[in-house]
Design a protein around this motif. Structure first.
Motif, PDB file in Angstrom:
ATOM      1  N   SER A 184      10.855  16.652   8.837  1.00  0.00           N
ATOM      2  CA  SER A 184       9.895  16.147   7.863  1.00  0.00           C
ATOM      3  C   SER A 184      10.726  15.245   7.018  1.00  0.00           C
ATOM      4  O   SER A 184      10.066  14.271   6.505  1.00  0.00           O
ATOM      5  CB  SER A 184       9.396  17.189   6.803  1.00  0.00           C
ATOM      6  N   GLY A 185      11.699  15.288   6.954  1.00  0.00           N
ATOM      7  CA  GLY A 185      12.487  14.161   6.112  1.00  0.00           C
ATOM      8  C   GLY A 185      12.506  12.750   6.886  1.00  0.00           C
ATOM      9  O   GLY A 185      12.544  11.774   6.362  1.00  0.00           O
ATOM     10  N   LEU A 186      12.695  13.050   8.163  1.00  0.00           N
ATOM     11  CA  LEU A 186      12.817  11.898   9.056  1.00  0.00           C
ATOM     12  C   LEU A 186      11.489  11.102   9.021  1.00  0.00           C
ATOM     13  O   LEU A 186      11.454   9.767   8.904  1.00  0.00           O
ATOM     14  CB  LEU A 186      13.518  12.061  10.491  1.00  0.00           C
ATOM     15  N   HIS A 187      10.373  11.918   9.131  1.00  0.00           N
ATOM     16  CA  HIS A 187       9.290  11.344   8.948  1.00  0.00           C
ATOM     17  C   HIS A 187       8.676  10.774   7.708  1.00  0.00           C
ATOM     18  O   HIS A 187       8.380   9.517   7.764  1.00  0.00           O
ATOM     19  CB  HIS A 187       8.091  12.534   9.358  1.00  0.00           C
ATOM     20  N   GLY A 188       9.379  11.345   6.583  1.00  0.00           N
ATOM     21  CA  GLY A 188       9.222  10.879   5.440  1.00  0.00           C
ATOM     22  C   GLY A 188       9.749   9.158   5.288  1.00  0.00           C
ATOM     23  O   GLY A 188       9.419   8.520   4.604  1.00  0.00           O
ATOM     24  N   LEU A 189      11.079   9.340   5.695  1.00  0.00           N
ATOM     25  CA  LEU A 189      11.872   8.055   5.985  1.00  0.00           C
ATOM     26  C   LEU A 189      11.250   6.988   6.564  1.00  0.00           C
ATOM     27  O   LEU A 189      10.912   6.014   6.132  1.00  0.00           O
ATOM     28  CB  LEU A 189      13.165   8.357   6.609  1.00  0.00           C
ATOM     29  N   HIS A 190      10.499   7.157   7.626  1.00  0.00           N
ATOM     30  CA  HIS A 190       9.578   6.494   8.201  1.00  0.00           C
ATOM     31  C   HIS A 190       8.174   6.084   7.609  1.00  0.00           C
ATOM     32  O   HIS A 190       7.829   4.997   7.809  1.00  0.00           O
ATOM     33  CB  HIS A 190       9.097   6.784   9.757  1.00  0.00           C
ATOM     34  N   LEU A 191       7.905   6.854   6.838  1.00  0.00           N
ATOM     35  CA  LEU A 191       6.738   6.561   5.902  1.00  0.00           C
ATOM     36  C   LEU A 191       7.125   5.829   4.780  1.00  0.00           C
ATOM     37  O   LEU A 191       6.396   4.691   4.423  1.00  0.00           O
ATOM     38  CB  LEU A 191       6.146   8.222   5.540  1.00  0.00           C
ATOM     39  N   VAL A 192       8.240   5.860   4.337  1.00  0.00           N
ATOM     40  CA  VAL A 192       8.764   4.807   3.440  1.00  0.00           C
ATOM     41  C   VAL A 192       8.732   3.238   3.999  1.00  0.00           C
ATOM     42  O   VAL A 192       8.288   2.547   3.302  1.00  0.00           O
ATOM     43  CB  VAL A 192       9.923   5.196   2.620  1.00  0.00           C
ATOM     44  N   SER A 193       9.121   3.356   5.117  1.00  0.00           N
ATOM     45  CA  SER A 193       9.075   2.053   5.979  1.00  0.00           C
ATOM     46  C   SER A 193       7.769   1.648   5.835  1.00  0.00           C
ATOM     47  O   SER A 193       7.364   0.408   6.113  1.00  0.00           O
ATOM     48  CB  SER A 193       9.880   2.087   7.229  1.00  0.00           C
ATOM     49  N   GLY A 194       6.942   2.575   6.304  1.00  0.00           N
ATOM     50  CA  GLY A 194       5.189   2.196   6.385  1.00  0.00           C
ATOM     51  C   GLY A 194       4.653   1.631   5.048  1.00  0.00           C
ATOM     52  O   GLY A 194       3.884   0.729   4.872  1.00  0.00           O
ATOM     53  N   LEU A 195       5.195   2.168   3.912  1.00  0.00           N
ATOM     54  CA  LEU A 195       4.851   1.682   2.566  1.00  0.00           C
ATOM     55  C   LEU A 195       5.365   0.265   2.223  1.00  0.00           C
ATOM     56  O   LEU A 195       4.489  -0.225   1.768  1.00  0.00           O
ATOM     57  CB  LEU A 195       5.332   2.809   1.461  1.00  0.00           C
ATOM     58  N   ILE A 196       6.520  -0.023   2.669  1.00  0.00           N
ATOM     59  CA  ILE A 196       6.956  -1.157   2.495  1.00  0.00           C
ATOM     60  C   ILE A 196       6.194  -2.251   3.327  1.00  0.00           C
ATOM     61  O   ILE A 196       5.721  -3.341   2.994  1.00  0.00           O
ATOM     62  CB  ILE A 196       8.634  -1.381   3.051  1.00  0.00           C
ATOM     63  N   VAL A 197       5.848  -1.850   4.557  1.00  0.00           N
ATOM     64  CA  VAL A 197       4.905  -2.596   5.398  1.00  0.00           C
ATOM     65  C   VAL A 197       3.493  -3.002   4.615  1.00  0.00           C
ATOM     66  O   VAL A 197       2.857  -3.920   4.623  1.00  0.00           O
ATOM     67  CB  VAL A 197       4.640  -2.240   6.732  1.00  0.00           C
ATOM     68  N   LEU A 198       2.982  -1.865   3.921  1.00  0.00           N
ATOM     69  CA  LEU A 198       1.644  -1.757   3.216  1.00  0.00           C
ATOM     70  C   LEU A 198       1.811  -2.928   2.008  1.00  0.00           C
ATOM     71  O   LEU A 198       1.185  -3.720   1.651  1.00  0.00           O
ATOM     72  CB  LEU A 198       1.360  -0.514   2.694  1.00  0.00           C
ATOM     73  N   ILE A 199       3.151  -2.772   1.473  1.00  0.00           N
ATOM     74  CA  ILE A 199       3.387  -3.773   0.213  1.00  0.00           C
ATOM     75  C   ILE A 199       3.160  -5.090   0.641  1.00  0.00           C
ATOM     76  O   ILE A 199       2.377  -6.010   0.305  1.00  0.00           O
ATOM     77  CB  ILE A 199       4.521  -3.496  -0.571  1.00  0.00           C
ATOM     78  N   PHE A 200       3.818  -5.560   1.785  1.00  0.00           N
ATOM     79  CA  PHE A 200       3.742  -6.786   2.440  1.00  0.00           C
ATOM     80  C   PHE A 200       2.421  -7.310   2.584  1.00  0.00           C
ATOM     81  O   PHE A 200       1.849  -8.439   2.386  1.00  0.00           O
ATOM     82  CB  PHE A 200       4.754  -6.999   3.579  1.00  0.00           C
ATOM     83  N   ALA A 201       1.608  -6.384   3.324  1.00  0.00           N
ATOM     84  CA  ALA A 201       0.181  -6.590   3.664  1.00  0.00           C
ATOM     85  C   ALA A 201      -0.510  -6.946   2.361  1.00  0.00           C
ATOM     86  O   ALA A 201      -1.816  -7.660   2.198  1.00  0.00           O
ATOM     87  CB  ALA A 201      -0.352  -5.393   4.568  1.00  0.00           C
ATOM     88  N   LEU A 202      -0.359  -6.173   1.357  1.00  0.00           N
ATOM     89  CA  LEU A 202      -1.130  -6.183   0.111  1.00  0.00           C
ATOM     90  C   LEU A 202      -1.017  -7.604  -0.592  1.00  0.00           C
ATOM     91  O   LEU A 202      -1.621  -7.985  -0.964  1.00  0.00           O
ATOM     92  CB  LEU A 202      -0.618  -5.153  -0.816  1.00  0.00           C
ATOM     93  N   VAL A 203       0.312  -7.938  -0.500  1.00  0.00           N
ATOM     94  CA  VAL A 203       0.649  -9.255  -1.239  1.00  0.00           C
ATOM     95  C   VAL A 203      -0.132 -10.381  -0.354  1.00  0.00           C
ATOM     96  O   VAL A 203      -0.581 -11.398  -0.796  1.00  0.00           O
ATOM     97  CB  VAL A 203       2.310  -9.388  -1.232  1.00  0.00           C
ATOM     98  N   ALA A 204       0.094 -10.379   0.867  1.00  0.00           N
ATOM     99  CA  ALA A 204      -0.530 -11.281   1.930  1.00  0.00           C
ATOM    100  C   ALA A 204      -2.027 -11.220   1.485  1.00  0.00           C
ATOM    101  O   ALA A 204      -2.669 -12.055   1.826  1.00  0.00           O
ATOM    102  CB  ALA A 204      -0.288 -11.086   3.194  1.00  0.00           C
ATOM    103  N   ALA A 205      -2.700 -10.265   1.461  1.00  0.00           N
ATOM    104  CA  ALA A 205      -4.077  -9.885   0.954  1.00  0.00           C
ATOM    105  C   ALA A 205      -4.499 -10.628  -0.423  1.00  0.00           C
ATOM    106  O   ALA A 205      -5.327 -11.299  -0.442  1.00  0.00           O
ATOM    107  CB  ALA A 205      -4.575  -8.498   1.034  1.00  0.00           C
ATOM    108  N   PHE A 206      -3.612 -10.436  -1.349  1.00  0.00           N
ATOM    109  CA  PHE A 206      -3.886 -11.092  -2.503  1.00  0.00           C
ATOM    110  C   PHE A 206      -3.506 -12.581  -2.377  1.00  0.00           C
ATOM    111  O   PHE A 206      -4.335 -13.612  -3.028  1.00  0.00           O
ATOM    112  CB  PHE A 206      -2.952 -10.715  -3.764  1.00  0.00           C
ATOM    113  N   ARG A 207      -3.060 -13.093  -1.614  1.00  0.00           N
ATOM    114  CA  ARG A 207      -2.556 -14.510  -1.178  1.00  0.00           C
ATOM    115  C   ARG A 207      -3.645 -15.249   0.008  1.00  0.00           C
ATOM    116  O   ARG A 207      -3.753 -16.153   0.227  1.00  0.00           O
ATOM    117  CB  ARG A 207      -1.347 -14.670  -0.732  1.00  0.00           C
ATOM    118  N   LEU A 208      -4.488 -14.183   0.210  1.00  0.00           N
ATOM    119  CA  LEU A 208      -5.815 -14.446   1.123  1.00  0.00           C
ATOM    120  C   LEU A 208      -5.191 -15.053   2.554  1.00  0.00           C
ATOM    121  O   LEU A 208      -5.703 -15.790   3.386  1.00  0.00           O
ATOM    122  CB  LEU A 208      -6.741 -15.938   0.598  1.00  0.00           C
TER     123      LEU A 208
END
Length: 192
Positions: free
Chosen positions: A133-157
């Protein structure tokens, strides 16, 4: 015979976007890592000295939260394909919040394990639950980072119907993380 008629046109080369290829390599490496850990789990369980316990109830609820996040991520991709920018930003934001909620619930699931006297050390079955569960959580944190970049890109159209690579990578990786947790959760329920 005309010289131009004898010229053979080369076949069109197919190529894969390097970012998409890198994502798939990363996914394959994660699959190999978790395949190794789940195999080790089964081998170690067969050796004995294995204490069985019930999975924390919060793990079940967090699984539902992660499934909801996959649904909102899917809506993000659909919104991007239709140039619905507000819906895109909202869906990515919801996915991010649900991802954070999943991690918080996993942490409290660990607290439930401690309350059941299941610790990281002393019991191999408990150790595996913490590690998986900890390793999966660590990979999920990487997914959240990917989401942040996508959100910034979405705001910049920069994500729209003509530029879908980033949101496709984001959605694929997020769905993979969700499927990985479903596999781990079912694996642990069946084999614990």
């Amino acid at each position: 015979m005309n010289a131009q008629q004898n010229v053979i046109e080369p076949a069109e080369t197919r190529s894969v976007n390097p970012r998409i290829f890198t994502m798939w390599l990363f996914i394959v490496s994660i699959i190999m890592l978790f395949a190794a850990f789940t195999s080790a789990y089964l081998v170690r369980k067969a050796e004995g000295n294995w204490v069985e316990f019930e999975m924390p109830s919060l793990f079940s609820y967090s699984t539902g939260v992660l499934i909801l996040s996959s649904i909102s991520m899917h809506y993000s991709l659909l919104a991007a394909k239709k140039d619905q920018f507000n819906a895109l930003r909202m869906s990515i934001s919801i996915t991010f919040v649900l991802g954070l909620l999943f991690l918080v619930m996993q942490f409290y699931g660990w607290i439930q394990l401690v309350e059941m006297n299941v610790y990281f050390v002393g019991n191999p079955s408990g150790s595996f639950v913490y590690v998986l569960s900890g390793l999966h959580g660590l990979h999920l944190v990487s997914g959240l980072i990917v989401l942040i970049f996508a959100l910034v890109a979405a705001f910049r159209l920069k994500i729209n119907a003509k530029q879908l690579t980033q949101i496709k990578i984001c959605a694929t990786y997020w769905h993979f993380l969700d499927a990985l947790w479903l596999y781990l959760f079912v694996f642990l329920l069946i084999n614990n």
